[in-house]
Design a protein around this motif. Structure first.
Motif, short mmCIF file in Angstrom:
data_model
loop_
_atom_site.label_atom_id
_atom_site.label_comp_id
_atom_site.label_asym_id
_atom_site.label_seq_id
_atom_site.Cartn_x
_atom_site.Cartn_y
_atom_site.Cartn_z
N VAL A 121 9.71 20.05 4.39
CA VAL A 121 8.38 19.39 3.87
C VAL A 121 7.93 18.91 5.10
O VAL A 121 8.37 18.10 5.76
N GLY A 122 6.61 19.13 5.69
CA GLY A 122 5.94 18.34 6.69
C GLY A 122 4.63 18.09 6.47
O GLY A 122 3.83 18.78 5.56
N TYR A 123 4.00 17.19 7.52
CA TYR A 123 2.77 16.96 7.57
C TYR A 123 2.19 16.80 9.09
O TYR A 123 2.82 16.15 9.69
N THR A 124 1.21 17.59 9.37
CA THR A 124 0.41 17.37 10.58
C THR A 124 -0.52 16.49 10.49
O THR A 124 -1.58 16.60 9.62
N LEU A 125 -0.48 15.46 11.50
CA LEU A 125 -1.76 14.29 11.49
C LEU A 125 -2.71 14.96 11.96
O LEU A 125 -2.80 15.94 12.66
N PRO A 126 -3.94 14.33 11.31
CA PRO A 126 -5.21 15.01 11.79
C PRO A 126 -5.64 14.67 13.10
O PRO A 126 -5.13 13.60 13.75
N ILE B 176 -2.77 12.28 22.18
CA ILE B 176 -1.84 13.35 21.76
C ILE B 176 -2.57 14.44 21.12
O ILE B 176 -3.45 14.42 20.30
N SER B 177 -2.08 15.74 21.43
CA SER B 177 -2.72 16.80 21.17
C SER B 177 -2.25 17.27 19.50
O SER B 177 -3.25 17.73 18.79
N LYS B 178 -1.02 17.30 19.21
CA LYS B 178 -0.57 17.67 17.98
C LYS B 178 0.61 16.49 17.44
O LYS B 178 1.39 16.54 18.24
N ALA B 179 0.64 16.10 16.35
CA ALA B 179 1.81 15.53 15.63
C ALA B 179 2.19 15.86 14.26
O ALA B 179 1.14 15.87 13.66
N ARG B 180 3.52 15.98 14.10
CA ARG B 180 3.90 16.55 12.86
C ARG B 180 5.01 15.80 12.24
O ARG B 180 6.09 15.58 13.12
N ILE B 181 5.16 15.31 11.28
CA ILE B 181 6.10 14.72 10.69
C ILE B 181 6.78 15.50 9.66
O ILE B 181 6.25 16.16 8.72
#
Length: 80
Positions: free
Chosen positions: A14-19, A28-33
């Motif tokens: 399960v993950g979430y990509t920050l807006p 930061i171009s892209k961040a995902r937890i």
């Protein structure tokens, strides 16, 4: 005689990509937890000594194996 029927949850993530509005402000171009789990659940009527995936395979152990390790991990993926 036992039924070797089983249901197993092998892995889940399960993950979430920050807006981008939030991550773009700090360069930061892209961040995902994410949180990931392996071998979390097994439903079977077999006794605990047996692994239902190995019962019936030819070999010396005849389904008796070490228990599967349950693994839970989490992480952060960042692209600049």
């Amino acid at each position: 005689m036992q039924s070797a029927a089983y249901m197993r949850l092998k892995n889940i993530q399960v993950g979430y990509t920050l807006p981008k509005e939030l991550t773009g402000r700090i360069g930061i171009s892209k961040a995902r937890i994410y949180v990931s789990g392996d071998n979390l659940l097994t439903f079977t009527n077999l006794i605990d000594t047996f692994d239902p995936e190995t019962v019936g395979l030819s070999g010396w152990n005849d389904g008796k194996t070490y228990p599967l390790a349950k693994v839970v991990s989490c992480g952060l993926s960042v692209t600049f």
